[in-house]
Design an enzyme around this catalytic site. Structure first.
Site, PDB file in Angstrom:
ATOM      1  N   ASN A 155       0.799  -1.226   0.000  1.00  0.00           N
ATOM      2  CA  ASN A 155       0.000   0.000   0.000  1.00  0.00           C
ATOM      3  C   ASN A 155       0.830   1.274   0.000  1.00  0.00           C
ATOM      4  OD1 ASN A 155       0.501  -1.368   2.556  1.00  0.00           O
ATOM      5  ND2 ASN A 155      -0.436   0.416   3.524  1.00  0.00           N
ATOM      6  N   CYS A 330       4.699  12.488  11.785  1.00  0.00           N
ATOM      7  CA  CYS A 330       3.670  13.448  12.175  1.00  0.00           C
ATOM      8  C   CYS A 330       2.327  13.163  11.522  1.00  0.00           C
ATOM      9  CB  CYS A 330       4.114  14.861  11.831  1.00  0.00           C
ATOM     10  SG  CYS A 330       5.376  15.438  12.943  1.00  0.00           S
TER      11      CYS A 330
END
Lengths: 406, 128
Positions: A155, A330
């Site tokens: 993915n 993040c």
């Protein structure tokens, strides 16, 4: 940058539902709302007929028999059912499972859970391009191995594993071969019989179908595979997955598969052309690293690291207009950079600097031109702000710097 | 992640981006963080030797939106302050001003570290 344009380049996360799919689904919310398990009246018959048709459409796309299609709520459930179901069903034969470090969490976390329950799991490493080493795979097989679970296409980086060769090894050692094919089905040709896949998980919402519906393909012969159900109830889906069938979702997934079968080749050709253009233009930027395999890969996506720029910050320069993903910590729930990129041997710094750009059926050339421009501008802007870019340009050896870790 | 308008403003129009001449005696430089951790902040102060006030501050940051906004805000706050006043800037002041979400608090900690590190550098250069 203007606020009016909105470009979606995150098709590996999910795809929009094709309007033709929506149209096929709508009558099954209202007019034909019956329960497919209601065997004794026309409402049930209409629903059952629609489910049977979808089973054929889905089986047709992957070269399976319609009776080998088990409906689930999505690929995560299908992965869980396959792995836990095999572990339970074949525990008399053994308790060892082999998988890859770069699998989706739906596979990895399922394996981790099984380890706590007494299974043994080998997590194979991948090479710099993300491919499994077939010799290592074969060497990892033990007399107690019951399952090899290796994803079809990754993915994050789009690398496509050598499915037939993996299957040959599994067959030789009489081990079941399961694949999470969520990213592959509908986008590249997948034929379970030709490739020798025994169990395969995939989902509707990565192929222009609805969310909330997925499939576990379970081979009925050569070998005949059974999985222990993980959801108890009415004994639906040949006893492997109880629960009232999501008829509109299933109809939608069926239609999505039919459209993919018809349009996959044209989509792949067009999208790989656009992807190549995007990649070529972005690789002209200084200090860009390509992540993945240039040959064995999905046609519609790329993954690039822009050195000395942090991915979330970079995305913030254009995310009013462009949607895509980053391997930066993040942007992850765990606050760790992408474990897939790290498994390729990339340093954390490059994982933090990565963008995953995935195109889809509704991506236009205009979108790509806009994205090339916006990403380039964003990288330049972020590098002007970046102290390590300045140090790099001054010729400082960044590896030799004593950083103050925090 | 949904950020406050103040944070987005500092991110889009960062204040005081740049580099001061670190070889100057009245310039203090703080470099904190690491590329592997996903953020590196360099914050510099220039001190007016007669008044003892910080007359200029510059930064460059490799990091996420919150890290960039935190350093931009820090440089704004530093200007015109004495070193003692600057030392008392607390990371929670930054968190409050930018409405940083909990997972981004470390960005403000990094900014506080960068301020302290720049002051320390200035003081060590000027310790007779």
């Amino acid at each position: 940058m203007s606020d009016k344009k909105l470009i979606y380049l995150d098709n590996n996360a999910t795809t929009p539902v094709d309007p033709r799919v929506v149209e096929a689904m709508l009558p099954y919310f209202t007019e034909h709302f019956g329960n497919a398990a209601s065997r004794n009246h026309p409402f049930g018959w209409a629903a059952e007929g629609a489910v049977d048709k979808a089973r054929e459409q889905i089986a047709g796309l992957i070269g399976a028999d319609p009776r080998e299609i088990i409906f689930t709520s999505g690929a995560t459930e299908a992965d869980n059912l396959a792995i836990k179901g095999v572990a339970e069903m074949y525990k008399g034969k053994g308790n060892h499972i082999i998988t890859l470090e770069t699998e989706h969490k739906a596979v990895l976390d399922t394996c981790k859970k099984l380890e706590k329950e007494g299974c043994e799991v080998t997590y194979l490493k991948v090479n710099r391009q993300g491919l499994v080493d077939l010799a290592e795979l074969e060497a990892a097989i033990r007399p107690t191995t019951i399952l090899v679970s290796i994803m079809f296409a990754n993915n994050e980086i789009g690398v496509v594993q050598p499915m037939k060769a993996i299957s040959d090894i599994c067959v030789k050692h009489q081990v079941l071969f399961m694949s999470d094919a969520t990213q592959a089905v509908g986008k590249i040709p997948v034929d379970v019989k030709e490739l020798g896949i025994h169990l395969m998980a995939f989902t509707g919402h990565k192929m222009y179908g609805p969310k909330g519906v997925g499939v576990l393909y379970v081979s009925r012969k050569g070998p005949r595979v059974k999985v222990t159900s993980q959801m108890d109830g009415g004994g639906h889906e040949r006893g492997m997955r109880s629960g009232t069938l999501n008829v509109p979702g299933i109809v939608g997934m069926g239609k999505a598969c039919e459209l993919c079968a018809e349009e996959m080749e044209a989509d792949a050709t067009r999208l790989s052309g656009l992807r190549d253009k995007l990649e070529k233009e972005l690789m002209k930027v200084e200090e860009v690293v390509f992540n993945g395999h240039t040959e064995f890969r999905m046609p519609h996506m790329t993954n690039l690291s822009f050195k000395h720029v942090e991915g979330e910050g970079l995305m913030m320069t254009f995310n009013q207009n462009i949607a895509l993903s980053s391997g930066s910590a993040c942007t992850s729930a765990s606050l760790e950079p992408s474990y897939v990129l790290k498994a390729l041997g990339l340093g954390d710094d490059l994982a933090h600097s990565s963008l995953r750009i995935s195109l889809g059926r509704f991506t236009t050339e205009e979108d790509i031109d806009f994205a090339i421009d916006a990403i380039r501008t964003g990288v330049n802007h972020m590098r002007e702000l970046s102290p390590i870019w300045e140090m790099y340009q001054e010729g400082v050896d960044l590896d030799a710097v004593q950083w103050s870790e925090h | 992640m949904a950020y406050s308008d103040k944070l987005l403003d500092h991110f889009k129009k960062p204040k005081n981006v740049g580099t001061l001449d670190k070889s100057q005696k009245n310039v203090g430089t703080g470099l904190v963080g690491a590329p592997e951790c996903g953020d590196v902040m360099r914050l510099q102060i220039e001190v007016d030797e007669t008044s003892g006030l910080i007359k200029d501050a510059k930064f460059k940051t490799f990091g996420c939106g919150s890290a960039i906004a935190s350093s931009s805000l820090a440089t704004e706050w530093l200007k015109g302050k004495t070193l003692d006043e600057a030392s008392s800037i607390d990371n929670m002041d930054i968190v409050e001003e930018l409405e940083l979400p909990p997972v981004k608090i470390h960005c403000s900690v990094l900014a506080e570290d960068a301020i302290k590190s720049a002051i320390k550098d200035y003081k060590s250069k000027n310790a007779e």
